[in-house]
Design an enzyme around this catalytic site. Structure first.
Site, PDB file in Angstrom:
ATOM      1  N   TYR A 143       0.684  -1.597   0.366  1.00  0.00           N
ATOM      2  CA  TYR A 143       0.239  -0.308   0.443  1.00  0.00           C
ATOM      3  C   TYR A 143       0.252   0.941  -0.371  1.00  0.00           C
ATOM      4  CZ  TYR A 143      -3.458   3.163   1.342  1.00  0.00           C
ATOM      5  OH  TYR A 143      -4.268   4.664   1.725  1.00  0.00           O
ATOM      6  N   ASP A 245       9.539   2.804   0.088  1.00  0.00           N
ATOM      7  CA  ASP A 245       8.159   3.453   1.106  1.00  0.00           C
ATOM      8  C   ASP A 245       8.526   2.778   2.650  1.00  0.00           C
ATOM      9  OD1 ASP A 245       5.865   4.575   2.279  1.00  0.00           O
ATOM     10  OD2 ASP A 245       4.785   3.284   0.576  1.00  0.00           O
ATOM     11  N   LYS A 273       3.825   9.304   9.083  1.00  0.00           N
ATOM     12  CA  LYS A 273       3.785   8.699  10.401  1.00  0.00           C
ATOM     13  C   LYS A 273       4.864   8.488  11.488  1.00  0.00           C
ATOM     14  CE  LYS A 273       1.272   5.082   7.340  1.00  0.00           C
ATOM     15  NZ  LYS A 273      -0.902   5.058   8.231  1.00  0.00           N
TER      16      LYS A 273
HETATM   17  C1  PLP Z   1       3.540   2.139   3.150  1.00  0.00           C
HETATM   18  C2  PLP Z   1       2.411   3.260   3.419  1.00  0.00           C
HETATM   19  N1  PLP Z   1       2.962   4.326   1.853  1.00  0.00           N
HETATM   20  C3  PLP Z   1       1.970   5.090   2.002  1.00  0.00           C
HETATM   21  C4  PLP Z   1       1.104   4.938   2.815  1.00  0.00           C
HETATM   22  C5  PLP Z   1       0.026   6.527   3.110  1.00  0.00           C
HETATM   23  O1  PLP Z   1       0.199   8.002   3.741  1.00  0.00           O
HETATM   24  P1  PLP Z   1      -0.676   8.766   3.841  1.00  0.00           P
HETATM   25  O2  PLP Z   1      -2.310   7.429   4.717  1.00  0.00           O
HETATM   26  O3  PLP Z   1      -0.329   9.994   5.165  1.00  0.00           O
HETATM   27  O4  PLP Z   1      -1.332   9.611   3.195  1.00  0.00           O
HETATM   28  C6  PLP Z   1       0.443   4.641   3.961  1.00  0.00           C
HETATM   29  C7  PLP Z   1      -0.904   4.695   4.760  1.00  0.00           C
HETATM   30  O5  PLP Z   1      -0.876   3.485   5.404  1.00  0.00           O
HETATM   31  C8  PLP Z   1       1.590   3.374   4.000  1.00  0.00           C
HETATM   32  O6  PLP Z   1       1.062   2.451   5.406  1.00  0.00           O
END
Ligand code: PLP
Length: 434
Positions: A143, A245, A273
């Protein structure tokens, strides 16, 4: 039985004026309704009905220091009178940038954004602009936010997902144009041969490979030994950028994220986060020659709230805590998380539940399966999802809040007494489950 009458009433009320009654679709993963919380403190959340929850969701990751961590909220409070957004730079950005570049693997420069979704979009655009190629390769079950370009095959049904050795890109939402799928290549994770085959099918077209270096969202699976380095080397050979990521793993699985933990440096990395311990902040960090295209080649990245005063103040204060004594908090986090993982697994055996606990001490997942722990998305979705939902509900009844798919996030506020309390509650929840 715990009562959720006030949450239910508030949900009915919000449904009249908030689309679908929530501010993020992820919040539907809650029983009996999306819950309403009044207050968080340390490891505990207090809902509007007065139920107290030991919280292992932690906002899905940010609250690495627990809820309302004093040093952070005090720093933010001190910053409030300075204002919030200037449509200009502020000195805290300089300080935070210097500290992050000193700390993070491969971070020659950083660029701040506000959410992980946006930072992912920036990284993908940078990869395209830098290489002159259009396609991004991502992995099934990973994700990267909810944008059109990233919310592809993040959690596809296996009926739609095609063969394991050549997955079909599946749009995760109505409203994602089919044309977007032309520029996304999907491969199975933890499998170098699958990556090579995907590159062969799209020779010279792939700008970048993006992954969660620990597949947290798709099943808390660890990379196989040598896999991350293999992907990095392969990308280098093919002229594609390797993008990690680290939105969840950054500042969670260690001070230097998954890259530091596994000794592999990406070309670009995305953090969000935990970096600001609950305040909205995201960023891309990485190679200067790639990131400089923002300035030199006019690669566009904007955002009204980027680098805002409060998020900078929060991240600086969070870093003070996380970096102290060479990251001592992570040593405690690891020890307590490992004890919790082992304790849950032992309770599973005691209650004769066919289950696996996998991941890292600060972020792990419980699966109900007779088979081995999942190595990729297809393994993970083949586990018993009804059972894990029942486990989630049974734990909630005992005052333990985990993510609906069985994920547990730990914070530095989860001390040994809380781990003990959690294991006693888990014992009762498993007895009820059986
Ligand atoms: C691995 C990862 N990348 C990107 C995102 C997207 O981040 P945001 O919710 O701050 O847009 C998330 C959100 O849970 C994530 O877990």
């Amino acid at each position: 039985m715990r009562s959720y009458a006030k949450s239910i009433a508030l949900y009915e009320r919000t449904r009249k004026h908030l689309a679908g009654g929530v501010s993020s679709n992820v919040r539907y993963a809650s029983v009996p309704v999306p819950l309403f919380f009044a207050r968080g403190e340390g490891a505990r959340l207090h809902d509007v009905d007065g139920n107290v929850h030991i919280d292992y969701v932690l906002g899905n990751g940010p609250a690495i220091l627990g809820h309302a961590p004093k040093p952070v909220i005090e720093a933010v409070a001190r910053s409030l009178a300075d204002g919030q957004v200037y449509a200009a730079q502020n000195p805290r950005e300089a300080e935070l940038g210097e500290r992050l570049c000193r700390l993070l693997p491969g971070a020659e420069v950083v660029r701040f954004a506000t959410s992980g979704t946006e930072a992912v979009l920036m990284a993908m655009r940078l990869a395209r602009a830098f290489t002159g190629r259009d396609k991004i390769l991502k992995f099934e079950g990973h994700y990267h936010g909810w944008s059109d370009q990233a919310y592809i095959s993040a959690g596809p049904s296996l009926n739609e997902a095609g063969p394991a050795d050549e997955p079909v890109p599946v749009a995760g939402s109505p409203g994602i144009p089919a044309s977007v799928l032309d520029d996304v290549v999907v491969a199975g994770w933890n499998d170098l041969a699958a990556l090579e085959a995907a590159f062969d099918r799209h020779a010279g077209e792939i700008a970048g490979v993006i992954m969660e270096p620990v597949m947290v969202n798709g099943g808390a699976a660890l990379p196989e030994p040598g896999y991350l380095a293999g992907v990095r080397d392969f990308c280098r050979a093919k002229g594609a950028l390797f993008i990690c990521d680290e939105v969840i793993t950054g500042f969670r699985v260690g001070l230097t994220g998954a890259q530091g933990r596994f000794g592999v440096t990406a070309d670009l990395a995305i953090y969000a986060k935990a970096v600001a311990a609950g305040f909205p902040l995201a960023m891309v960090a990485g190679r200067r020659d790639v990131m400089d295209t923002l300035a030199d080649k006019g690669v566009m990245h904007g955002g009204t709230y980027n680098g805002n005063v409060q998020s900078m103040a929060a991240a600086l204060a969070a870093l003070d805590e996380l970096e102290r004594d060479d990251g001592a908090v992570y040593r405690d986090l690891e020890r307590r998380g490992a004890r919790l993982m082992q304790g849950i697994a032992a309770l599973g055996e005691k209650h004769r539940l066919a289950m696996r606990v996998q991941g890292l001490p600060a972020i792990f997942q419980v699966f109900f399966t007779d088979g081995p722990a999942p190595k990729n998305y297809r393994d993970a979705v083949s586990c018993d999802r009804d059972k894990v939902a029942a486990f989630h509900a049974a734990l909630q009844e005992e005052g333990i809040r985990i993510n609906r798919v069985g994920k547990w996030f730990l914070s530095t506020a989860h001390d040994d007494a809380i781990v003990d309390e959690t294991l006693a509650a888990t014992d009762r929840a498993m007895a009820a489950l059986r």
